[in-house]
Design an enzyme around this catalytic site. Structure first.
Site, PDB file in Angstrom:
ATOM      1  N   ARG A 110      34.468  27.980  -9.720  1.00  0.00           N
ATOM      2  CA  ARG A 110      33.145  28.744 -10.332  1.00  0.00           C
ATOM      3  C   ARG A 110      32.997  30.083 -10.812  1.00  0.00           C
ATOM      4  O   ARG A 110      32.120  30.437 -11.342  1.00  0.00           O
ATOM      5  CB  ARG A 110      32.187  28.403  -9.329  1.00  0.00           C
ATOM      6  CG  ARG A 110      31.227  27.049  -9.413  1.00  0.00           C
ATOM      7  CD  ARG A 110      30.306  26.940  -8.256  1.00  0.00           C
ATOM      8  NE  ARG A 110      29.140  26.369  -8.647  1.00  0.00           N
ATOM      9  CZ  ARG A 110      28.989  25.031  -8.367  1.00  0.00           C
ATOM     10  NH1 ARG A 110      29.957  24.301  -7.880  1.00  0.00           N
ATOM     11  NH2 ARG A 110      27.567  24.582  -8.445  1.00  0.00           N
ATOM     12  N   ARG A 149      17.224  13.046  -8.814  1.00  0.00           N
ATOM     13  CA  ARG A 149      18.421  12.606  -8.053  1.00  0.00           C
ATOM     14  C   ARG A 149      17.983  12.204  -6.626  1.00  0.00           C
ATOM     15  O   ARG A 149      17.303  13.144  -6.007  1.00  0.00           O
ATOM     16  CB  ARG A 149      19.414  13.695  -8.205  1.00  0.00           C
ATOM     17  CG  ARG A 149      20.656  13.530  -7.458  1.00  0.00           C
ATOM     18  CD  ARG A 149      21.744  14.651  -7.556  1.00  0.00           C
ATOM     19  NE  ARG A 149      21.563  15.949  -7.482  1.00  0.00           N
ATOM     20  CZ  ARG A 149      22.391  17.044  -7.700  1.00  0.00           C
ATOM     21  NH1 ARG A 149      23.553  16.586  -8.240  1.00  0.00           N
ATOM     22  NH2 ARG A 149      21.951  18.014  -7.447  1.00  0.00           N
TER      23      ARG A 149
HETATM   24  P1  AP5 Z   1      27.563  21.516  -6.394  1.00  0.00           P
HETATM   25  O1  AP5 Z   1      27.286  20.520  -5.386  1.00  0.00           O
HETATM   26  O2  AP5 Z   1      28.602  21.490  -6.991  1.00  0.00           O
HETATM   27  O3  AP5 Z   1      26.439  21.371  -7.469  1.00  0.00           O
HETATM   28  P2  AP5 Z   1      26.265  21.727  -8.877  1.00  0.00           P
HETATM   29  O4  AP5 Z   1      27.181  22.368  -9.489  1.00  0.00           O
HETATM   30  O5  AP5 Z   1      24.765  22.459  -8.972  1.00  0.00           O
HETATM   31  O6  AP5 Z   1      26.244  20.412  -9.639  1.00  0.00           O
HETATM   32  P3  AP5 Z   1      25.508  19.076  -9.175  1.00  0.00           P
HETATM   33  O7  AP5 Z   1      25.971  18.657  -7.912  1.00  0.00           O
HETATM   34  O8  AP5 Z   1      24.021  19.490  -8.765  1.00  0.00           O
HETATM   35  O9  AP5 Z   1      25.470  18.161 -10.482  1.00  0.00           O
HETATM   36  P4  AP5 Z   1      26.675  17.298 -10.871  1.00  0.00           P
HETATM   37  O10 AP5 Z   1      27.190  17.940 -12.049  1.00  0.00           O
HETATM   38  O11 AP5 Z   1      27.260  16.917  -9.815  1.00  0.00           O
HETATM   39  O12 AP5 Z   1      25.702  16.041 -11.271  1.00  0.00           O
HETATM   40  P5  AP5 Z   1      25.552  14.780 -10.571  1.00  0.00           P
HETATM   41  O13 AP5 Z   1      26.692  13.778 -10.921  1.00  0.00           O
HETATM   42  O14 AP5 Z   1      24.889  14.601  -9.373  1.00  0.00           O
HETATM   43  O15 AP5 Z   1      27.252  23.045  -5.438  1.00  0.00           O
HETATM   44  C1  AP5 Z   1      26.204  23.022  -4.701  1.00  0.00           C
HETATM   45  C2  AP5 Z   1      25.963  24.455  -4.051  1.00  0.00           C
HETATM   46  O16 AP5 Z   1      27.257  24.808  -3.363  1.00  0.00           O
HETATM   47  C3  AP5 Z   1      26.260  25.622  -5.225  1.00  0.00           C
HETATM   48  O17 AP5 Z   1      24.850  26.057  -5.719  1.00  0.00           O
HETATM   49  C4  AP5 Z   1      26.890  26.813  -4.281  1.00  0.00           C
HETATM   50  O18 AP5 Z   1      25.806  27.305  -3.553  1.00  0.00           O
HETATM   51  C5  AP5 Z   1      27.741  25.789  -3.632  1.00  0.00           C
HETATM   52  N1  AP5 Z   1      28.999  25.805  -4.305  1.00  0.00           N
HETATM   53  C6  AP5 Z   1      29.727  24.897  -4.488  1.00  0.00           C
HETATM   54  N2  AP5 Z   1      31.017  25.141  -5.091  1.00  0.00           N
HETATM   55  C7  AP5 Z   1      31.094  26.454  -5.152  1.00  0.00           C
HETATM   56  C8  AP5 Z   1      32.077  27.276  -5.384  1.00  0.00           C
HETATM   57  N3  AP5 Z   1      33.102  26.801  -6.306  1.00  0.00           N
HETATM   58  N4  AP5 Z   1      31.859  28.535  -5.294  1.00  0.00           N
HETATM   59  C9  AP5 Z   1      30.591  28.994  -4.818  1.00  0.00           C
HETATM   60  N5  AP5 Z   1      29.751  28.094  -4.293  1.00  0.00           N
HETATM   61  C10 AP5 Z   1      29.800  26.851  -4.454  1.00  0.00           C
HETATM   62  O19 AP5 Z   1      24.413  14.235 -11.570  1.00  0.00           O
HETATM   63  C11 AP5 Z   1      23.130  14.785 -11.650  1.00  0.00           C
HETATM   64  C12 AP5 Z   1      21.941  13.501 -11.488  1.00  0.00           C
HETATM   65  O20 AP5 Z   1      21.972  12.958 -12.886  1.00  0.00           O
HETATM   66  C13 AP5 Z   1      22.289  12.334 -10.516  1.00  0.00           C
HETATM   67  O21 AP5 Z   1      20.927  11.947 -10.192  1.00  0.00           O
HETATM   68  C14 AP5 Z   1      22.949  11.341 -11.594  1.00  0.00           C
HETATM   69  O22 AP5 Z   1      22.608  10.065 -11.165  1.00  0.00           O
HETATM   70  C15 AP5 Z   1      22.247  11.756 -12.940  1.00  0.00           C
HETATM   71  N6  AP5 Z   1      23.396  11.540 -14.067  1.00  0.00           N
HETATM   72  C16 AP5 Z   1      24.579  11.782 -14.099  1.00  0.00           C
HETATM   73  N7  AP5 Z   1      25.146  11.551 -15.291  1.00  0.00           N
HETATM   74  C17 AP5 Z   1      24.081  11.090 -16.011  1.00  0.00           C
HETATM   75  C18 AP5 Z   1      23.984  10.569 -17.381  1.00  0.00           C
HETATM   76  N8  AP5 Z   1      25.288  10.705 -18.014  1.00  0.00           N
HETATM   77  N9  AP5 Z   1      22.790  10.209 -17.952  1.00  0.00           N
HETATM   78  C19 AP5 Z   1      22.024  10.119 -16.991  1.00  0.00           C
HETATM   79  N10 AP5 Z   1      21.610  10.557 -15.651  1.00  0.00           N
HETATM   80  C20 AP5 Z   1      22.880  10.918 -15.392  1.00  0.00           C
HETATM   81 MG    MG Z   2      27.688  17.259  -7.763  1.00  0.00          MG
END
Ligand code: AP5
Ligand code: MG
Ligand code: ZN
Length: 239
Positions: A110, A149
């Site tokens: 990241r 979500r």
């Molecule tokens: P992390 O858990 O990685 O969160 P993020 O990057 O903010 O991503 P999300 O998990 O929120 O989204 P996603 O892309 O996985 O989407 P999802 O599939 O769930 O990180 C959380 C925190 O941890 C960070 O803020 C930081 O603090 C820390 N952290 C983690 N890694 C780090 C690192 N490397 N360095 C530093 N800090 C770190 O989908 C979202 C929603 O949309 C769901 O409800 C799903 O059902 C829906 N959905 C998915 N695809 C579609 C589609 N095509 N159409 C319609 N709906 C959809």
């Molecule tokens: Mg995720």
């Protein structure tokens, strides 16, 4: 070629080919892009581990471990966990034997620092990142996805109240666990996460584009359509 209808069986066939294993993939994209949703499906089909730093940190926070206490504060605010903590956790995880088959990273790296550390770790193992799949999703859609979500408290499965609802309200289809809303899916934290993404994480797109291993995918489409696009790309990489 791109328009050719992809059969579900394709990946199974490819998987059987020599060289399919040991793929080192990164699923990249802004918060809510669908990284977790797609990573779970693709990793399962390919038989490689899905490694999500976010999931690992949330698990540690739920178990109230020392790591969990350290990371929760950053996560709830939508800030990045400091690089030194993240890198230590990932390095430890990549040493586990299941990673010998390859892996699919979700939410890591990241920062440019994290990407450089990953390159060094892989270099020591005589391996490299094979492809970075960049899920492109517009901001309005991201907010729509994150605000509805729900996540399983037991197994971490991800749902969406409208786009991917559970069969029984409030319960996980896979394990019956309770579904909850993530602490960082509040409006304020979502805004912060998007800003942090633009400032600290988005520059990685150039980092990987320069290496010639970045592939853009339109992530605005349905879950099934995005999955098909990714499968197609992976197939072309191996062909
Ligand atoms: P992390 O858990 O990685 O969160 P993020 O990057 O903010 O991503 P999300 O998990 O929120 O989204 P996603 O892309 O996985 O989407 P999802 O599939 O769930 O990180 C959380 C925190 O941890 C960070 O803020 C930081 O603090 C820390 N952290 C983690 N890694 C780090 C690192 N490397 N360095 C530093 N800090 C770190 O989908 C979202 C929603 O949309 C769901 O409800 C799903 O059902 C829906 N959905 C998915 N695809 C579609 C589609 N095509 N159409 C319609 N709906 C959809
Ligand atoms: Mg995720
Ligand atoms: Zn579950």
């Amino acid at each position: 070629m791109w328009m050719r209808k992809l059969e579900r069986s394709d990946l199974t066939t490819i998987k059987a080919k020599k060289g399919w294993l040991k793929m080192h993939l990164i699923l990249f994209g802004p918060p809510g892009a669908g990284k977790g949703t797609q990573a779970e499906r693709i990793a399962k089909k390919m038989g490689i581990p899905h490694i999500s730093t976010g999931d690992m940190f949330r698990e540690a926070a739920a178990k109230k471990t020392e790591l969990g206490f350290k990371v929760k504060e950053y996560m709830d605010k939508g800030e990045l966990v400091p690089d030194d903590i993240v890198v230590r956790v990932v390095e430890e995880r990549l040493k586990q034997s299941d990673c010998e088959k390859g892996f699919l990273l979700d939410g890591f790296p990241r920062t440019v620092f994290q990407a450089e550390v990953l390159d060094r770790i892989l270099e020591r193992l005589n391996r490299k990142v094979d492809a970075v799949i960049n899920l492109e999703v517009g901001e309005e859609e991201i907010i729509r996805r994150l605000s509805n979500r729900r996540v399983c408290r037991v197994c971490g499965a991800v749902y969406h109240l409208i786009f991917n609802p559970p069969k029984v309200q409030g319960r996980c289809d896979k394990c019956g666990g309770e579904l909850y809303q993530r602490d960082d899916d509040r409006e304020e934290a979502i805004k912060r996460r998007l800003k942090v993404y633009l400032e600290q994480t988005k520059p990685l797109i150039e980092y990987y584009r320069k290496k010639g291993i970045l592939v853009d995918v339109d992530g605005n489409k349905s879950i099934g359509e995005v999955e098909k696009s990714i499968e197609q790309i992976l197939k072309e990489i191996k062909d």
